[in-house]
Design an enzyme around this catalytic site. Structure first.
Site, PDB file in Angstrom:
ATOM      1  CD  GLN A 120      -2.948   1.307   2.177  1.00  0.00           C
ATOM      2  OE1 GLN A 120      -2.512   1.472   3.304  1.00  0.00           O
ATOM      3  NE2 GLN A 120      -4.248   1.312   1.915  1.00  0.00           N
ATOM      4  NE  ARG A 153      -8.879   0.117   2.212  1.00  0.00           N
ATOM      5  CZ  ARG A 153      -8.973  -0.062   3.536  1.00  0.00           C
ATOM      6  NH1 ARG A 153      -8.224   0.625   4.361  1.00  0.00           N
ATOM      7  NH2 ARG A 153      -9.818  -0.961   4.028  1.00  0.00           N
ATOM      8  N   GLY A 171      -9.627  -6.904   8.533  1.00  0.00           N
ATOM      9  CA  GLY A 171      -8.568  -6.203   9.232  1.00  0.00           C
ATOM     10  C   GLY A 171      -8.491  -6.685  10.674  1.00  0.00           C
ATOM     11  NE  ARG A 172     -11.982  -3.164  13.475  1.00  0.00           N
ATOM     12  CZ  ARG A 172     -13.183  -2.702  13.758  1.00  0.00           C
ATOM     13  NH1 ARG A 172     -13.430  -2.185  14.948  1.00  0.00           N
ATOM     14  NH2 ARG A 172     -14.158  -2.737  12.871  1.00  0.00           N
ATOM     15  CE1 TYR A 190      -3.548   9.488   7.497  1.00  0.00           C
ATOM     16  CE2 TYR A 190      -4.716   7.601   6.595  1.00  0.00           C
ATOM     17  CZ  TYR A 190      -4.194   8.280   7.679  1.00  0.00           C
ATOM     18  OH  TYR A 190      -4.336   7.769   8.932  1.00  0.00           O
TER      19      TYR A 190
HETATM   20  C1  LIG Z   1      -4.428  -1.359  13.466  1.00  0.00           C
HETATM   21  C2  LIG Z   1      -5.054  -0.788  12.211  1.00  0.00           C
HETATM   22  C3  LIG Z   1      -4.253  -0.127  11.302  1.00  0.00           C
HETATM   23  C4  LIG Z   1      -4.801   0.349  10.085  1.00  0.00           C
HETATM   24  N1  LIG Z   1      -3.968   0.901   9.137  1.00  0.00           N
HETATM   25  C5  LIG Z   1      -4.441   1.158   7.895  1.00  0.00           C
HETATM   26  C6  LIG Z   1      -3.552   1.484   6.826  1.00  0.00           C
HETATM   27  O1  LIG Z   1      -2.324   1.529   6.973  1.00  0.00           O
HETATM   28  N2  LIG Z   1      -4.114   1.740   5.612  1.00  0.00           N
HETATM   29  C7  LIG Z   1      -5.459   1.683   5.391  1.00  0.00           C
HETATM   30  O2  LIG Z   1      -5.916   1.919   4.263  1.00  0.00           O
HETATM   31  N3  LIG Z   1      -6.316   1.337   6.383  1.00  0.00           N
HETATM   32  C8  LIG Z   1      -5.833   1.043   7.604  1.00  0.00           C
HETATM   33  N4  LIG Z   1      -6.703   0.606   8.584  1.00  0.00           N
HETATM   34  C9  LIG Z   1      -8.138   0.412   8.286  1.00  0.00           C
HETATM   35  C10 LIG Z   1      -8.427  -1.056   7.906  1.00  0.00           C
HETATM   36  O3  LIG Z   1      -7.807  -1.406   6.683  1.00  0.00           O
HETATM   37  C11 LIG Z   1      -9.935  -1.343   7.793  1.00  0.00           C
HETATM   38  O4  LIG Z   1     -10.483  -0.561   6.756  1.00  0.00           O
HETATM   39  C12 LIG Z   1     -10.721  -1.062   9.078  1.00  0.00           C
HETATM   40  O5  LIG Z   1     -10.043  -1.536  10.217  1.00  0.00           O
HETATM   41  C13 LIG Z   1     -12.117  -1.716   9.041  1.00  0.00           C
HETATM   42  O6  LIG Z   1     -12.004  -3.101   8.759  1.00  0.00           O
HETATM   43  P1  LIG Z   1     -12.033  -4.236   9.917  1.00  0.00           P
HETATM   44  O7  LIG Z   1     -13.307  -4.053  10.680  1.00  0.00           O
HETATM   45  O8  LIG Z   1     -11.957  -5.526   9.160  1.00  0.00           O
HETATM   46  O9  LIG Z   1     -10.836  -3.977  10.799  1.00  0.00           O
HETATM   47  C14 LIG Z   1      -6.177   0.175   9.829  1.00  0.00           C
HETATM   48  C15 LIG Z   1      -6.974  -0.470  10.780  1.00  0.00           C
HETATM   49  C16 LIG Z   1      -6.433  -0.976  11.944  1.00  0.00           C
HETATM   50  C17 LIG Z   1      -7.314  -1.739  12.901  1.00  0.00           C
END
Ligand SMILES: Cc1cc2nc3c(=O)[nH]c(=O)nc-3n(C[C@H](O)[C@H](O)[C@H](O)COP(=O)(O)O)c2cc1C
Length: 375
Positions: free
Chosen positions: A105, A230, A321-322, A178
């Site tokens: 990314q 994205r 993600g989480r 961003y």
């Molecule tokens: C610890 C953490 C770090 C994240 N860092 C990024 C990132 O670097 N780039 C990005 O596009 N989204 C980032 N996100 C957002 C996730 O990609 C995702 O869109 C968001 O957590 C919702 O999905 P989930 O419920 O499956 O976690 C981050 C989320 C978490 C929890």
């Protein structure tokens, strides 16, 4: 529950560039705050990826800054110079050796960058408009035309490095407030030159980056190479990006020959706020895309049943993600039909078992409400 119930999550999928995913599950990009201060990846970070790359079809890495003035997080890794190639190679191989495709990314934080992380302490943006978010009070400096062109080239250079390092693709981080989103947003972009002033001109920066990434792929990739984008569908600020403006962004992006569009949502089923009917954003976006380009959906899909329902709504690829931080074996358990064994709440004693870097672990535990935590 029988494992055939979850079959729609485990069919293979071919992207427009010809690259094939072995299943429909993708690790969402997640910053882990664990890289070295020089921007190279660390051992604990590599271990974290290895633990999570064995089931999903594709891993999208944490964001990596394309130049030092765009570093958005402490412990973020860099794709900004050729000296980072060994670090990037190490990360790409770690992911691929576990059987997943590896997508880097690429990112510039713009006005969201903490000044103390930047060489000159001065965050930059489309205009000198501070963010309303995260208690950041610094006023960014508006970029000059030549600097904007330089950043566009930096996205191309990061793409070249991703190719040289053995990644299978790049994802342009145009989401989450961003720099790329700062140019598209009428809130943060108040320019009156060719980079702002109308919706068309606010689209110029995101589209120039797509163009430059495609150029770098054409010039440097020997075989197929994934290019994804994205975006976040709406902003809370007024004026701010509405669903109606997002439809325009989608129309532009859908015809670029990209491999996928990735909708950044915290809740997969969240409702549209402004500029469209009050329906789930993901449904509106899917209809607007109309099959022109594959979509990745994401957001709070902790249970296998949640991901299945999301997939069956017509979204080809589902990112986690989480859920993958809480349960590194999510995919393997779903594949075997052992869905009641999938942990959906964070065990606050399990940092070591879950292979989570220290700084990420602290953020997960101390940012209340971010993760569901077992009591
Ligand atoms: C610890 C953490 C770090 C994240 N860092 C990024 C990132 O670097 N780039 C990005 O596009 N989204 C980032 N996100 C957002 C996730 O990609 C995702 O869109 C968001 O957590 C919702 O999905 P989930 O419920 O499956 O976690 C981050 C989320 C978490 C929890």
């Amino acid at each position: 529950m029988s494992n055939s119930t979850f079959k729609p999550l485990f069919e293979s999928f071919q992207l427009p560039s010809g690259v094939e995913l072995k299943n429909r599950l993708v690790m969402a990009p997640m910053t882990n705050f664990a890289s070295h201060t020089d921007g190279s990846v660390s051992d604990e970070e590599v271990a974290y990826y290895i633990r999570r790359s064995g089931g999903v079809g594709m891993v999208i890495t944490a964001c990596a800054y394309v130049n030092a003035g765009g570093k958005g997080f402490s412990g973020e890794f860099g794709s900004d110079k050729d000296e980072m190639l060994p670090s990037l190679r190490r990360l790409a191989s770690a992911i691929k050796d576990e059987g997943a495709l590896a997508v880097l990314q690429i990112f510039h934080g713009g006005r969201q960058c903490p000044p103390e992380l930047l060489p000159d302490g001065q965050p930059v943006s489309a205009s000198a408009v501070p963010t309303e978010q995260r208690g950041v009070t610094v006023v960014p400096r508006a970029l000059e035309d030549a600097e904007i062109r330089g950043i566009i080239r930096d996205f191309g250079e990061s793409t070249r490095r991703a190719i040289e390092a053995g990644f299978d693709g790049v994802e342009i981080h145009g989401a989450n407030g961003y720099l790329i989103q700062q140019f598209f947003s009428p809130y943060s972009n108040r320019r009156d030159d060719s980079w702002g002033g109308s919706l068309d001109k606010r689209l110029a920066f995101p589209l120039a980056i797509v163009e430059e990434v495609k150029r770098a792929v054409k010039e440097h990739a020997r075989g197929s190479f994934i290019g994804g984008y994205r975006f976040s569908p709406e902003e809370a600020e007024t004026p701010g990006i509405t669903m109606a403006e997002t439809f325009r962004l989608i129309d532009e992006l859908a015809d670029q020959g990209l491999d996928y569009l990735h909708v950044s949502l915290q809740e997969f089923w969240s409702m549209a706020r402004r500029g469209a009917e009050e329906r789930p954003r993901i449904d509106l976006i899917r209809e607007r895309v109309g099959g022109r380009v594959p979509l990745i959906g994401v957001g709070s899909l902790f249970k296998a049943e949640d991901a299945l329902k999301a997939r069956e709504s017509g979204i080809p690829l589902i990112a986690l993600g989480r859920p993958l931080l809480i349960e590194p074996d999510w995919v393997q358990k779903a594949a075997e039909g052992r869905v009641s064994d999938i942990e959906t709440e964070l065990d606050p004693t399990a940092q070591e078992r879950l292979v989570l870097p220290d700084a990420l672990w602290r953020a997960m535990i101390y940012s209340r409400g971010w993760f569901p935590v077992k009591s």
